[in-house]
Design a protein around this motif. Structure first.
Motif, PDB file in Angstrom:
ATOM      1  N   PRO A  21       0.794  -1.222   0.000  1.00 61.15           N
ATOM      2  CA  PRO A  21       0.000   0.000   0.000  1.00 61.15           C
ATOM      3  C   PRO A  21       0.830   1.278   0.000  1.00 61.15           C
ATOM      4  N   THR A  22       1.994   1.266   0.615  1.00 63.30           N
ATOM      5  CA  THR A  22       2.847   2.452   0.624  1.00 63.30           C
ATOM      6  C   THR A  22       4.307   2.005   0.610  1.00 63.30           C
ATOM      7  N   VAL A  23       5.166   2.918   0.208  1.00 60.24           N
ATOM      8  CA  VAL A  23       6.597   2.603   0.209  1.00 60.24           C
ATOM      9  C   VAL A  23       7.086   2.417   1.641  1.00 60.24           C
ATOM     10  N   SER A  24       6.556   3.177   2.581  1.00 60.30           N
ATOM     11  CA  SER A  24       6.989   3.001   3.970  1.00 60.30           C
ATOM     12  C   SER A  24       6.588   1.626   4.506  1.00 60.30           C
ATOM     13  N   GLU A  25       5.419   1.121   4.100  1.00 59.27           N
ATOM     14  CA  GLU A  25       5.017  -0.239   4.472  1.00 59.27           C
ATOM     15  C   GLU A  25       5.966  -1.259   3.836  1.00 59.27           C
ATOM     16  N   MET A  26       6.378  -0.979   2.606  1.00 59.27           N
ATOM     17  CA  MET A  26       7.317  -1.863   1.930  1.00 59.27           C
ATOM     18  C   MET A  26       8.648  -1.897   2.690  1.00 59.27           C
ATOM     19  N   ILE A  27       9.114  -0.748   3.156  1.00 57.86           N
ATOM     20  CA  ILE A  27      10.360  -0.688   3.939  1.00 57.86           C
ATOM     21  C   ILE A  27      10.232  -1.590   5.170  1.00 57.86           C
ATOM     22  N   ARG A  28       9.103  -1.504   5.855  1.00 57.53           N
ATOM     23  CA  ARG A  28       8.887  -2.344   7.038  1.00 57.53           C
ATOM     24  C   ARG A  28       8.941  -3.828   6.673  1.00 57.53           C
ATOM     25  N   LEU A  29       8.262  -4.190   5.578  1.00 58.14           N
ATOM     26  CA  LEU A  29       8.279  -5.585   5.135  1.00 58.14           C
ATOM     27  C   LEU A  29       9.690  -6.038   4.787  1.00 58.14           C
ATOM     28  N   LEU A  30      10.446  -5.187   4.114  1.00 54.89           N
ATOM     29  CA  LEU A  30      11.814  -5.535   3.731  1.00 54.89           C
ATOM     30  C   LEU A  30      12.696  -5.732   4.959  1.00 54.89           C
ATOM     31  N   GLN A  33      11.937  -9.031   6.815  1.00 51.91           N
ATOM     32  CA  GLN A  33      12.491 -10.254   6.224  1.00 51.91           C
ATOM     33  C   GLN A  33      13.999 -10.144   5.994  1.00 51.91           C
ATOM     34  N   GLN A  34      14.596  -9.097   6.549  1.00 47.19           N
ATOM     35  CA  GLN A  34      16.047  -8.884   6.491  1.00 47.19           C
ATOM     36  C   GLN A  34      16.574  -8.848   5.059  1.00 47.19           C
ATOM     37  N   SER A  35      15.855  -8.140   4.208  1.00 45.31           N
ATOM     38  CA  SER A  35      16.285  -7.972   2.820  1.00 45.31           C
ATOM     39  C   SER A  35      17.475  -7.027   2.752  1.00 45.31           C
ATOM     40  N   LEU A  36      18.333  -7.284   1.785  1.00 42.93           N
ATOM     41  CA  LEU A  36      19.487  -6.417   1.570  1.00 42.93           C
ATOM     42  C   LEU A  36      19.457  -5.757   0.193  1.00 42.93           C
ATOM     43  N   SER A  37      19.089  -6.525  -0.830  1.00 41.05           N
ATOM     44  CA  SER A  37      19.120  -6.015  -2.203  1.00 41.05           C
ATOM     45  C   SER A  37      17.716  -5.854  -2.759  1.00 41.05           C
ATOM     46  N   ALA A  53      17.651   3.447  -0.742  1.00 37.24           N
ATOM     47  CA  ALA A  53      19.089   3.519  -0.487  1.00 37.24           C
ATOM     48  C   ALA A  53      19.373   4.253   0.825  1.00 37.24           C
ATOM     49  N   GLU A  54      18.573   5.266   1.136  1.00 33.20           N
ATOM     50  CA  GLU A  54      18.738   5.988   2.399  1.00 33.20           C
ATOM     51  C   GLU A  54      18.478   5.082   3.602  1.00 33.20           C
ATOM     52  N   HIS A  55      17.727   4.018   3.391  1.00 32.13           N
ATOM     53  CA  HIS A  55      17.460   3.048   4.452  1.00 32.13           C
ATOM     54  C   HIS A  55      18.449   1.880   4.405  1.00 32.13           C
ATOM     55  N   ALA A  56      19.565   2.082   3.726  1.00 25.94           N
ATOM     56  CA  ALA A  56      20.709   1.155   3.691  1.00 25.94           C
ATOM     57  C   ALA A  56      20.476  -0.120   2.894  1.00 25.94           C
ATOM     58  N   PHE A  57      19.472  -0.137   2.029  1.00 22.11           N
ATOM     59  CA  PHE A  57      19.328  -1.254   1.111  1.00 22.11           C
ATOM     60  C   PHE A  57      20.245  -1.015  -0.077  1.00 22.11           C
ATOM     61  N   THR A  58      20.771  -2.088  -0.668  1.00 24.05           N
ATOM     62  CA  THR A  58      21.473  -1.976  -1.940  1.00 24.05           C
ATOM     63  C   THR A  58      20.397  -1.972  -3.010  1.00 24.05           C
TER      64      THR A  58
END
Length: 184
Positions: A21-30, A33-37, A53-58
């Motif tokens: 529903p939102t990018v911020s929700e996606m950040i939480r989901l990522l 599940q300890q996503s990196l890339s 990228a600001e949230h340290a994902f590659t």
């Protein structure tokens, strides 16, 4: 490929099915599940790519338009490590190894195709996502007010249906069609 949910949402430009529903929700989901890339498909000028990228994902910011990727080659903050990598490619043929990505986001992009290309894109997403990887996307619904406008290319696909995108195809899907395509 894991989907969190599929829901019909009404946004400022109409109706679409959304898997996040939102990018911020996606950040939480990522993060859960300890996503990196993360692959940001159809990134355009990189609004979501930079945020991720600001949230340290590659982040691999993919688009078919070279000029929109140029600004993404420059870091926003020179003191931060580089986590953002522009990629010039089509979503129907991703230049990545099999099972190499933790997550894919694709907002307001995948429906700019004929249905066969949407299915091919979803197959590519499944190929490059690692087992249990997360897919976050939205796609136009047949309930959208612009459905049926413009010139019909094939069932549920029209050119000229949305203002400002006169030469771009728009495919409108149903819950059943997107569920079936995700299962293919």
């Amino acid at each position: 490929m894991r989907t969190h949910h599929i829901s019909l949402i009404e946004g400022p430009t109409g109706y679409q099915f959304s898997l996040a529903p939102t990018v911020s929700e996606m950040i939480r989901l990522l993060k859960d599940q300890q996503s990196l890339s993360v692959l940001d498909v159809g990134c355009g000028t990189g609004r979501h790519s930079r945020y991720l990228a600001e949230h340290a994902f590659t982040v691999y910011a993919l688009d078919i338009c070279y000029t929109t990727l140029i600004p993404l080659t420059q870091p926003v903050n020179r003191d931060q490590p580089r986590h953002l990598f522009p990629v010039l490619a089509s979503m129907t043929s991703l230049p990545f190894q099999t099972t190499c990505l933790d997550a894919i986001c694709c907002f307001s992009t995948i429906h700019h195709n004929r249905f066969s290309d949407i299915v091919m894109t979803l197959q590519e997403f499944a190929r490059v996502l690692r087992p249990g990887g997360l897919l976050c996307l939205d796609i136009l619904s047949r309930n959208d007010p612009s459905y049926g406008r413009g010139r019909r290319l094939e069932p549920h696909t029209f050119i000229g249906s949305r203002s400002g995108e006169d030469n771009i195809p728009h495919h409108y899907t149903s819950h059943e069609d997107i569920t079936r395509a995700l299962s293919a």
